[in-house]
Motif scaffolding. Structure first.
Motif, PDB file in Angstrom:
ATOM      1  N   GLN A 173       6.885 -15.883 -10.430  1.00 18.87           N
ATOM      2  CA  GLN A 173       7.062 -15.170  -9.164  1.00 18.87           C
ATOM      3  C   GLN A 173       6.172 -15.707  -8.050  1.00 18.87           C
ATOM      4  O   GLN A 173       6.341 -15.323  -6.897  1.00 18.87           O
ATOM      5  CB  GLN A 173       6.777 -13.681  -9.365  1.00 18.87           C
ATOM      6  N   GLY A 174       5.225 -16.571  -8.377  1.00 20.49           N
ATOM      7  CA  GLY A 174       4.371 -17.142  -7.355  1.00 20.49           C
ATOM      8  C   GLY A 174       2.927 -17.230  -7.779  1.00 20.49           C
ATOM      9  O   GLY A 174       2.607 -17.269  -8.973  1.00 20.49           O
TER      10      GLY A 174
ATOM     11  N   GLY B  76       4.979 -15.524  -2.957  1.00 23.24           N
ATOM     12  CA  GLY B  76       6.197 -16.083  -3.533  1.00 23.24           C
ATOM     13  C   GLY B  76       6.292 -17.582  -3.346  1.00 23.24           C
ATOM     14  O   GLY B  76       5.721 -18.156  -2.412  1.00 23.24           O
ATOM     15  N   TRP B  77       7.051 -18.202  -4.242  1.00 20.35           N
ATOM     16  CA  TRP B  77       7.133 -19.668  -4.230  1.00 20.35           C
ATOM     17  C   TRP B  77       7.794 -20.214  -2.971  1.00 20.35           C
ATOM     18  O   TRP B  77       7.537 -21.368  -2.593  1.00 20.35           O
ATOM     19  CB  TRP B  77       7.880 -20.163  -5.466  1.00 20.35           C
ATOM     20  N   ASP B  78       8.622 -19.440  -2.311  1.00 20.42           N
ATOM     21  CA  ASP B  78       9.257 -19.948  -1.086  1.00 20.42           C
ATOM     22  C   ASP B  78       8.253 -20.141   0.035  1.00 20.42           C
ATOM     23  O   ASP B  78       8.551 -20.794   1.039  1.00 20.42           O
ATOM     24  CB  ASP B  78      10.366 -18.999  -0.633  1.00 20.42           C
TER      25      ASP B  78
ATOM     26  N   ALA C  57       9.899 -23.925  -5.865  1.00 17.93           N
ATOM     27  CA  ALA C  57       9.272 -23.705  -4.560  1.00 17.93           C
ATOM     28  C   ALA C  57      10.004 -24.472  -3.464  1.00 17.93           C
ATOM     29  O   ALA C  57      10.267 -23.931  -2.381  1.00 17.93           O
ATOM     30  CB  ALA C  57       7.801 -24.113  -4.612  1.00 17.93           C
TER      31      ALA C  57
ATOM     32  N   ALA D  13      13.534 -22.843  -2.898  1.00 18.49           N
ATOM     33  CA  ALA D  13      13.430 -21.528  -2.255  1.00 18.49           C
ATOM     34  C   ALA D  13      13.015 -21.678  -0.792  1.00 18.49           C
ATOM     35  O   ALA D  13      13.520 -20.945   0.076  1.00 18.49           O
ATOM     36  CB  ALA D  13      12.432 -20.661  -3.004  1.00 18.49           C
ATOM     37  N   TRP D  14      12.113 -22.603  -0.507  1.00 17.64           N
ATOM     38  CA  TRP D  14      11.698 -22.829   0.879  1.00 17.64           C
ATOM     39  C   TRP D  14      12.846 -23.403   1.702  1.00 17.64           C
ATOM     40  O   TRP D  14      13.105 -22.947   2.826  1.00 17.64           O
ATOM     41  CB  TRP D  14      10.503 -23.767   0.908  1.00 17.64           C
TER      42      TRP D  14
ATOM     43  N   ARG E 239      15.372 -20.670   2.444  1.00 14.20           N
ATOM     44  CA  ARG E 239      14.904 -19.712   3.453  1.00 14.20           C
ATOM     45  C   ARG E 239      14.928 -20.306   4.848  1.00 14.20           C
ATOM     46  O   ARG E 239      15.359 -19.642   5.807  1.00 14.20           O
ATOM     47  CB  ARG E 239      13.483 -19.243   3.108  1.00 14.20           C
TER      48      ARG E 239
ATOM     49  N   TYR F 102      16.793 -16.218 -11.466  1.00 12.06           N
ATOM     50  CA  TYR F 102      15.824 -15.149 -11.234  1.00 12.06           C
ATOM     51  C   TYR F 102      16.401 -13.743 -11.374  1.00 12.06           C
ATOM     52  O   TYR F 102      15.640 -12.772 -11.341  1.00 12.06           O
ATOM     53  CB  TYR F 102      15.186 -15.309  -9.856  1.00 12.06           C
TER      54      TYR F 102
ATOM     55  N   THR G 144       9.263 -13.575  -5.408  1.00 14.99           N
ATOM     56  CA  THR G 144      10.234 -14.667  -5.381  1.00 14.99           C
ATOM     57  C   THR G 144      11.636 -14.149  -5.706  1.00 14.99           C
ATOM     58  O   THR G 144      12.609 -14.506  -5.043  1.00 14.99           O
ATOM     59  CB  THR G 144       9.827 -15.782  -6.362  1.00 14.99           C
TER      60      THR G 144
END
Length: 361
Positions: free
Chosen positions: A37-38, A50-52, A72, A75-76, A79, A101, A108
């Motif tokens: 979750q980060g 969070g990983w993003d 990461a 997810a980034w 976003r 997930y 995350t």
């Protein structure tokens, strides 16, 4: 004294290092652990990042963090693409991440669920949006937040947890199957909402339901009234309409009013009485007149359903005006192909009668 001991214990078990965030900020708070979750950090504001939002982790836990670098990055990218309106490129990333997930709990998982929800709602994939909404709701109700969240309005209403752009209102000719497995969820409110959304999409709310408990009243009770307003049982339907009408004045100008107008409009169009049907159309026309910007899906639904009703009544010119309004408002709205299907069904239904008449002549 106890607080000092607890703080010392955290520091003793924390790792030295830094968390570099997307955007350039550096977090120097002690790193507690790294999970799917980060990065959990201690300090004055203990939290899980969070990983993003994490670019890199330096120090003792760098190797553990490196195992999540692919997540990461994806997810980034998802976003940032969504934030700039590039839904087409964000969607496949969110779908891939959601598969991995779904069912987990943390920032995350929440960011992924809410991101996928926003993508699907933007594309008017209403039925497909239910699943990520319920995942986001489950996380929010479990107390998960996203550190340093912006103050802008998110996809979920803070008070009820309902997705503001996802009413239990559908444009369909056949029952919709919503992919949700509430049996894996131990939150009774999330389970109940999943059942109600499936019910709204499949049978229009047949039958009565048990009394909703006080905790669920603000969300489940509201959705239940909307679902029951389209019940095939006229007693249930009338009772639900009374509850919705009572709430209408208190919700003027809000997203809840838009949902209520849509529900009442559809409900009154189930009645044989001409005045009831006219009242239903008036409720529905509030949507494009007053909520076109804030509720684009429902605004289009209002235009489509009233246009279909006018066709039934023989007012082809009035129907075409509304269809043009819908096309001008949003040429990609699902109400347009729905209207075309409805018209084709009517033409196909009358074709045998016309052919038989010609043969008789």
């Amino acid at each position: 004294m106890m607080a000092l001991v607890a703080a010392a214990s955290v520091l003793a078990t924390s790792a030295l290092g830094q968390v570099s965030l997307r955007g350039g900020a550096i977090i120097d708070d002690p790193i507690v652990t790294v999970t799917d979750q980060g990065v959990e950090v201690a300090g004055q504001a203990p939290r899980v990042i969070g990983w993003d939002r994490v670019r890199a982790v330096n120090g003792a836990l760098a190797e553990e963090a490196a195992a999540f670098q692919t997540v990461a990055d994806k997810a980034w990218r998802a976003r940032t693409r969504l934030s700039r309106g590039d839904v087409a490129l964000a969607l496949p990333l969110y779908e891939e991440l959601f598969d991995a997930y779904q069912g987990t709990t943390g920032p995350t998982a929440l960011a992924i669920a809410e991101g996928l929800l926003q993508c699907r709602l933007t594309m008017y994939a209403q039925a497909a949006a239910v699943e990520p909404w319920l995942e986001a709701l489950r996380n929010r109700r479990a107390g998960v937040t996203i550190p340093d969240e912006h103050s802008s309005v998110g996809p979920l209403d803070e008070e009820t947890g309902l997705a503001i752009q996802l009413p239990p209102i559908w444009l369909h000719d056949d029952p919709i199957v919503i992919s949700v497995n509430p049996a894996t969820n131990d939150d009774p409110v999330v389970v109940r909402l999943a059942q109600l959304y499936q019910r709204s999409a499949s049978d229009g709310g047949v039958g009565a339901v048990e009394q909703e408990d006080s905790e669920a009243a603000s969300a489940v009770g509201f959705v239940n009234a909307i679902v029951e307003s389209s019940s095939v049982d006229e007693v249930i339907r009338d009772g639900a309409r009374r509850r919705l009408r009572a709430a209408l004045a208190r919700q003027e100008g809000t997203w809840r009013e838009a949902w209520i107008r849509a529900a009442l409009g559809q409900s009154y169009l189930l009645e044989p009485d001409v005045d009831d049907r006219r009242q239903g159309m008036i409720h529905l026309l509030h949507l494009p007149a007053r909520f076109a910007d804030s509720q684009p899906f429902l605004a289009g639904v209002g235009l489509a359903i009233v246009a279909d009703e006018l066709r039934k009544q023989g007012d082809a010119a009035g129907a075409e005006r509304l269809i043009r309004d819908l096309s001008d408002q949003d040429a990609l709205h699902p109400g347009l192909p729905w209207l075309e299907r409805r018209q084709n069904e009517r033409l196909n239904a009358t074709a045998p009668d016309v052919l038989a008449h010609k043969e008789h002549l």
